[in-house]
Design a protein around this motif. Structure first.
Motif, PDB file in Angstrom:
ATOM      1  N   ASN A  63     -16.154  -3.020  13.810  1.00 20.33           N
ATOM      2  CA  ASN A  63     -16.552  -4.372  13.455  1.00 20.33           C
ATOM      3  C   ASN A  63     -15.305  -5.244  13.343  1.00 20.33           C
ATOM      4  N   SER A  64     -15.250  -6.335  14.082  1.00 18.68           N
ATOM      5  CA  SER A  64     -14.062  -7.201  14.095  1.00 18.68           C
ATOM      6  C   SER A  64     -13.739  -7.765  12.720  1.00 18.68           C
ATOM      7  N   ARG A  65     -14.758  -8.070  11.934  1.00 17.87           N
ATOM      8  CA  ARG A  65     -14.525  -8.602  10.586  1.00 17.87           C
ATOM      9  C   ARG A  65     -13.771  -7.585   9.739  1.00 17.87           C
ATOM     10  N   CYS A  66     -14.233  -6.344   9.750  1.00 13.83           N
ATOM     11  CA  CYS A  66     -13.576  -5.288   8.969  1.00 13.83           C
ATOM     12  C   CYS A  66     -12.179  -5.007   9.496  1.00 13.83           C
ATOM     13  N   THR A  67     -12.051  -4.950  10.811  1.00  9.08           N
ATOM     14  CA  THR A  67     -10.757  -4.703  11.431  1.00  9.08           C
ATOM     15  C   THR A  67      -9.777  -5.805  11.042  1.00  9.08           C
ATOM     16  N   ALA A  68     -10.216  -7.055  11.100  1.00  7.58           N
ATOM     17  CA  ALA A  68      -9.355  -8.181  10.740  1.00  7.58           C
ATOM     18  C   ALA A  68      -8.887  -8.067   9.294  1.00  7.58           C
ATOM     19  N   LEU A  70      -8.667  -5.372   7.389  1.00  3.30           N
ATOM     20  CA  LEU A  70      -7.751  -4.238   7.245  1.00  3.30           C
ATOM     21  C   LEU A  70      -6.363  -4.554   7.791  1.00  3.30           C
ATOM     22  N   ILE A  71      -6.306  -5.221   8.929  1.00  6.74           N
ATOM     23  CA  ILE A  71      -5.013  -5.598   9.506  1.00  6.74           C
ATOM     24  C   ILE A  71      -4.284  -6.575   8.596  1.00  6.74           C
ATOM     25  N   MET A  72      -5.001  -7.583   8.071  1.00  2.00           N
ATOM     26  CA  MET A  72      -4.358  -8.566   7.187  1.00  2.00           C
ATOM     27  C   MET A  72      -3.846  -7.917   5.907  1.00  2.00           C
ATOM     28  N   ILE A  73      -4.603  -6.977   5.355  1.00  3.56           N
ATOM     29  CA  ILE A  73      -4.159  -6.271   4.156  1.00  3.56           C
ATOM     30  C   ILE A  73      -2.942  -5.409   4.488  1.00  3.56           C
ATOM     31  N   ALA A  74      -2.993  -4.699   5.605  1.00  7.29           N
ATOM     32  CA  ALA A  74      -1.889  -3.819   6.006  1.00  7.29           C
ATOM     33  C   ALA A  74      -0.601  -4.599   6.268  1.00  7.29           C
ATOM     34  N   ARG A  75      -0.724  -5.794   6.820  1.00  5.34           N
ATOM     35  CA  ARG A  75       0.461  -6.616   7.124  1.00  5.34           C
ATOM     36  C   ARG A  75       0.927  -7.440   5.918  1.00  5.34           C
ATOM     37  N   GLY A  76       0.225  -7.348   4.819  1.00  2.00           N
ATOM     38  CA  GLY A  76       0.607  -8.108   3.637  1.00  2.00           C
ATOM     39  C   GLY A  76       0.208  -9.565   3.692  1.00  2.00           C
ATOM     40  N   ILE A  77      -0.658  -9.928   4.639  1.00  4.64           N
ATOM     41  CA  ILE A  77      -1.108 -11.311   4.774  1.00  4.64           C
ATOM     42  C   ILE A  77      -2.151 -11.640   3.715  1.00  4.64           C
ATOM     43  N   MET A  89      -9.732  -3.112  -9.222  1.00  2.00           N
ATOM     44  CA  MET A  89      -9.082  -2.448  -8.102  1.00  2.00           C
ATOM     45  C   MET A  89      -8.459  -3.515  -7.219  1.00  2.00           C
ATOM     46  N   GLN A  90      -7.239  -3.284  -6.777  1.00  2.00           N
ATOM     47  CA  GLN A  90      -6.600  -4.200  -5.859  1.00  2.00           C
ATOM     48  C   GLN A  90      -6.295  -3.449  -4.579  1.00  2.00           C
ATOM     49  N   LEU A  91      -6.701  -4.027  -3.453  1.00  3.05           N
ATOM     50  CA  LEU A  91      -6.456  -3.406  -2.173  1.00  3.05           C
ATOM     51  C   LEU A  91      -5.128  -3.873  -1.616  1.00  3.05           C
ATOM     52  N   ARG A  92      -4.256  -2.946  -1.366  1.00  2.00           N
ATOM     53  CA  ARG A  92      -2.976  -3.261  -0.762  1.00  2.00           C
ATOM     54  C   ARG A  92      -2.461  -2.009  -0.067  1.00  2.00           C
ATOM     55  N   VAL A  93      -1.537  -2.187   0.785  1.00  2.00           N
ATOM     56  CA  VAL A  93      -0.975  -1.058   1.513  1.00  2.00           C
ATOM     57  C   VAL A  93       0.439  -0.832   1.018  1.00  2.00           C
ATOM     58  N   ILE A  94       0.752   0.411   0.736  1.00  2.00           N
ATOM     59  CA  ILE A  94       2.100   0.761   0.291  1.00  2.00           C
ATOM     60  C   ILE A  94       2.812   1.409   1.471  1.00  2.00           C
ATOM     61  N   THR A  95       3.938   0.829   1.845  1.00  2.00           N
ATOM     62  CA  THR A  95       4.715   1.390   2.947  1.00  2.00           C
ATOM     63  C   THR A  95       6.056   1.895   2.418  1.00  2.00           C
ATOM     64  N   ASN A  96       6.612   2.873   3.100  1.00  2.00           N
ATOM     65  CA  ASN A  96       7.914   3.425   2.682  1.00  2.00           C
ATOM     66  C   ASN A  96       9.048   2.640   3.284  1.00  2.00           C
TER      67      ASN A  96
END
Length: 96
Positions: A63-68, A70-77, A89-96
């Motif tokens: 689903n493009s909505r979900c994909t969008a 997830l990408i925005m969260i992963a990129r920190g947007i 709960m806060q959704l964010r991606v932790i990168t090394n």
């Protein structure tokens, strides 16, 4: 339940696209996004297609909505928070 969304990179999208992203992150339908912003469903879809294009989402089986989102969260947007009476709960991606 309260879902809050915050754009972290305001320069990535136009102001109206940012409005659409915030409502998208809250799970609002395209039709209701249009009603909320006072724009037509067609205009909402134009903004969504522009958002998908900026994120380079094309012909995805998901689903493009979900994909969008997830990408925005992963990129920190985008940061999305979920809050109920007994949980936060806060959704964010932790990168090394």
């Amino acid at each position: 339940m309260i879902i809050k969304a915050q754009l972290n990179n305001l320069a990535f999208f136009s102001l109206r696209e940012g409005d659409v992203v915030i409502l998208l992150a809250q799970g609002i339908s395209d039709k209701d996004i249009g009603r909320t912003l006072g724009i037509s469903l067609k205009t909402v879809q134009v903004h969504l297609n522009s958002i998908y294009g900026k994120l380079k989402i094309t012909n995805t089986p998901l689903n493009s909505r979900c994909t969008a989102l997830l990408i925005m969260i992963a990129r920190g947007i985008l940061t999305v928070s979920y809050q109920s009476e007994d949980a936060f709960m806060q959704l964010r991606v932790i990168t090394n």
